[in-house]
Design a protein around this motif. Sequence first.
Motif, PDB file in Angstrom:
ATOM      1  N   ARG A   1      -1.798   7.140  14.262  1.00 34.95           N
ATOM      2  CA  ARG A   1      -2.383   5.792  14.411  1.00 34.95           C
ATOM      3  C   ARG A   1      -1.286   4.747  14.501  1.00 34.95           C
ATOM      4  O   ARG A   1      -0.164   4.937  14.049  1.00 34.95           O
ATOM      5  CB  ARG A   1      -3.317   5.450  13.257  1.00 34.95           C
ATOM      6  CG  ARG A   1      -2.641   5.293  11.894  1.00 34.95           C
ATOM      7  CD  ARG A   1      -2.339   3.878  11.483  1.00 34.95           C
ATOM      8  NE  ARG A   1      -1.528   3.814  10.291  1.00 34.95           N
ATOM      9  CZ  ARG A   1      -0.213   3.722  10.283  1.00 34.95           C
ATOM     10  NH1 ARG A   1       0.454   3.678  11.411  1.00 34.95           N
ATOM     11  NH2 ARG A   1       0.475   3.677   9.148  1.00 34.95           N
TER      12      ARG A   1
ATOM     13  N   GLU B   1      -1.664  -5.186   7.091  1.00 35.57           N
ATOM     14  CA  GLU B   1      -0.665  -4.259   6.547  1.00 35.57           C
ATOM     15  C   GLU B   1      -0.546  -4.431   5.040  1.00 35.57           C
ATOM     16  O   GLU B   1      -0.488  -5.553   4.538  1.00 35.57           O
ATOM     17  CB  GLU B   1       0.682  -4.537   7.225  1.00 35.57           C
ATOM     18  CG  GLU B   1       1.499  -3.310   7.470  1.00 35.57           C
ATOM     19  CD  GLU B   1       0.836  -2.370   8.467  1.00 35.57           C
ATOM     20  OE1 GLU B   1       0.225  -1.376   8.006  1.00 35.57           O
ATOM     21  OE2 GLU B   1       0.930  -2.612   9.672  1.00 35.57           O
ATOM     22  N   HIS B   2      -0.540  -3.304   4.346  1.00 36.79           N
ATOM     23  CA  HIS B   2      -0.491  -3.276   2.879  1.00 36.79           C
ATOM     24  C   HIS B   2      -1.723  -3.974   2.294  1.00 36.79           C
ATOM     25  O   HIS B   2      -1.639  -4.585   1.220  1.00 36.79           O
ATOM     26  CB  HIS B   2       0.811  -3.886   2.356  1.00 36.79           C
ATOM     27  CG  HIS B   2       2.001  -3.005   2.633  1.00 36.79           C
ATOM     28  ND1 HIS B   2       2.330  -1.933   1.834  1.00 36.79           N
ATOM     29  CD2 HIS B   2       2.900  -3.003   3.644  1.00 36.79           C
ATOM     30  CE1 HIS B   2       3.408  -1.331   2.334  1.00 36.79           C
ATOM     31  NE2 HIS B   2       3.756  -1.949   3.438  1.00 36.79           N
TER      32      HIS B   2
ATOM     33  N   ASP C   1      -4.793  -2.117   2.522  1.00 35.32           N
ATOM     34  CA  ASP C   1      -5.814  -1.085   2.250  1.00 35.32           C
ATOM     35  C   ASP C   1      -5.920  -0.710   0.775  1.00 35.32           C
ATOM     36  O   ASP C   1      -7.017  -0.497   0.267  1.00 35.32           O
ATOM     37  CB  ASP C   1      -5.651   0.155   3.163  1.00 35.32           C
ATOM     38  CG  ASP C   1      -4.346   0.906   2.997  1.00 35.32           C
ATOM     39  OD1 ASP C   1      -3.429   0.411   2.301  1.00 35.32           O
ATOM     40  OD2 ASP C   1      -4.237   2.005   3.573  1.00 35.32           O
TER      41      ASP C   1
ATOM     42  N   GLY D   1      -3.036   4.256   0.681  1.00 33.12           N
ATOM     43  CA  GLY D   1      -4.426   3.827   0.814  1.00 33.12           C
ATOM     44  C   GLY D   1      -5.171   4.737   1.787  1.00 33.12           C
ATOM     45  O   GLY D   1      -4.699   5.827   2.105  1.00 33.12           O
TER      46      GLY D   1
ATOM     47  N   ASP E   1      -4.699   5.373   7.071  1.00 30.31           N
ATOM     48  CA  ASP E   1      -4.167   6.349   8.033  1.00 30.31           C
ATOM     49  C   ASP E   1      -5.153   7.490   8.264  1.00 30.31           C
ATOM     50  O   ASP E   1      -5.394   7.905   9.402  1.00 30.31           O
ATOM     51  CB  ASP E   1      -2.841   6.916   7.531  1.00 30.31           C
ATOM     52  CG  ASP E   1      -1.820   5.832   7.256  1.00 30.31           C
ATOM     53  OD1 ASP E   1      -2.075   4.669   7.620  1.00 30.31           O
ATOM     54  OD2 ASP E   1      -0.778   6.150   6.670  1.00 30.31           O
TER      55      ASP E   1
ATOM     56  N   TYR F   1       7.163   1.562  -2.108  1.00 34.38           N
ATOM     57  CA  TYR F   1       5.742   1.485  -1.768  1.00 34.38           C
ATOM     58  C   TYR F   1       4.901   1.409  -3.052  1.00 34.38           C
ATOM     59  O   TYR F   1       4.044   0.537  -3.208  1.00 34.38           O
ATOM     60  CB  TYR F   1       5.339   2.703  -0.923  1.00 34.38           C
ATOM     61  CG  TYR F   1       3.904   2.686  -0.444  1.00 34.38           C
ATOM     62  CD1 TYR F   1       3.567   2.076   0.762  1.00 34.38           C
ATOM     63  CD2 TYR F   1       2.876   3.258  -1.190  1.00 34.38           C
ATOM     64  CE1 TYR F   1       2.260   2.054   1.223  1.00 34.38           C
ATOM     65  CE2 TYR F   1       1.570   3.238  -0.747  1.00 34.38           C
ATOM     66  CZ  TYR F   1       1.269   2.644   0.465  1.00 34.38           C
ATOM     67  OH  TYR F   1      -0.038   2.627   0.903  1.00 34.38           O
TER      68      TYR F   1
HETATM   69  C1  GLA Z   1       1.143   3.575   4.858  1.00 38.59           C
HETATM   70  C2  GLA Z   1      -0.009   4.032   3.978  1.00 38.59           C
HETATM   71  C3  GLA Z   1      -1.275   3.221   4.296  1.00 38.59           C
HETATM   72  C4  GLA Z   1      -1.009   1.720   4.267  1.00 38.59           C
HETATM   73  C5  GLA Z   1       0.235   1.386   5.077  1.00 38.59           C
HETATM   74  C6  GLA Z   1       0.627  -0.059   4.945  1.00 38.59           C
HETATM   75  O1  GLA Z   1       0.889   3.888   6.189  1.00 38.59           O
HETATM   76  O2  GLA Z   1      -0.268   5.400   4.175  1.00 38.59           O
HETATM   77  O3  GLA Z   1      -2.294   3.585   3.400  1.00 38.59           O
HETATM   78  O4  GLA Z   1      -0.899   1.271   2.952  1.00 38.59           O
HETATM   79  O5  GLA Z   1       1.343   2.179   4.706  1.00 38.59           O
HETATM   80  O6  GLA Z   1      -0.338  -0.884   5.521  1.00 38.59           O
END
Ligand code: GLA
Length: 385
Positions: free
Chosen positions: A27, A33-34, A36, A168, A171, A220
């Motif tokens: 994906r 972003e960040h 979820d 989260g 993805d 993260y």
């Molecule tokens: C990674 C995580 C997702 C999300 C992104 C940031 O891809 O797997 O769950 O938190 O970072 O948006």
Amino acid sequence: MPLNLLGDFFQSTFHGDPAIVAIAPGRINLIGEHTDYNDGFVFPVAIDRYVVAAVRPTQGPTRLVSLLAGEGQTFQTAEVALGTVEGWAKYPAGMAWVLTQATGKALTNLEGVVVSNLPMGSGVSSSAAIEMAFGVAWNELSALGLGNKELALLAQKCENTFVGVNCGIMDQMASAMGRPDAAMFLDTRTLNIAYPPIPGDWSIVMCDTRRPRSLSDSAYNERRAQCEEAARMFGVAALRDANVEDLETYAGQMSETSWRRARHVITENARCIEFRDALRAGDRSRVFEVMKASHVSLRDDYEVSCHELDAMAEVCWSAPGCLGARMTGAGFGGACVALISANLEREFCVQVEERYRKSVGSEGRLLVCKAVQGAHVLAGDSQRG
Ligand code: GLA
């Protein structure tokens, strides 16, 4: 995807034919972003870069061979336990583990081969794709009867508990639930998805900095903890429930870092909605501004960008045909996503590659991507085991 290569690879490794071929896309996230893991909104697209697994049931242990990464650790599907499988095989093993726990059914052992044209370490979800490919494979071969949404939730559990990354749901949901020619406006709290079409004269370009990223990075998890701290401070279940007034109220009462993390999440959720409306209205300049603001917020407030991502975003913003660009995925390396006018694809790519090389001193890699269907079984005679 060269599927004949997959057949030949299976044939030469296992001397026969696979029972099924399962395919799962990576994906790219357009915005959100960040958000979820804060119960917020995300805007991913399942892209035409995949992990593909050709497998069949076997009496022996599960044995998987990747064209790129070589032979994975073998394991007995029914006996997988936490911490027992290492290397890339921990993704399929983790799926076996969560599927067994969730269904109580004995999963068949598999022998199979894995090929992929999804760049690894570029922030386009190769781990979610491998989880989903094996999720749909076992779902089919062991007749588990699960839907793709359930598989996505289990894949996230696999990642959180078995692989050990506290990600989260974005993805896995994107890899599971993508649709051709559409983006996904996903509410990560309810898991409701709207599928706004991507205008036919727009292209999506993955602008890979080629600086590899590592999701397991403690940074993260640290961001996650800071968001949770901010949510506690604001007295809400998740930052999804907070707003800019809360930011004003609590300014000075919490650490400046947590406050800035919260500001990113709160404004990013709002940008996601604004992006949806701008996309619907075909408002190109709004799309541009909102994506740019997202990058700036990730760079300055969330601090997950890096020199290469900033350089890539900058060269995209000034390239011909750019409708918007920003870093995509967790950050600390990986790729930017750019939306561009389809008729300027070539000019855009040539200029961005050249200017990025000049700016950073190394080569990036640009890939034009299409939105595709989520993970599914491609072909096979469904020998169940
Ligand atoms: C990674 C995580 C997702 C999300 C992104 C940031 O891809 O797997 O769950 O938190 O970072 O948006």
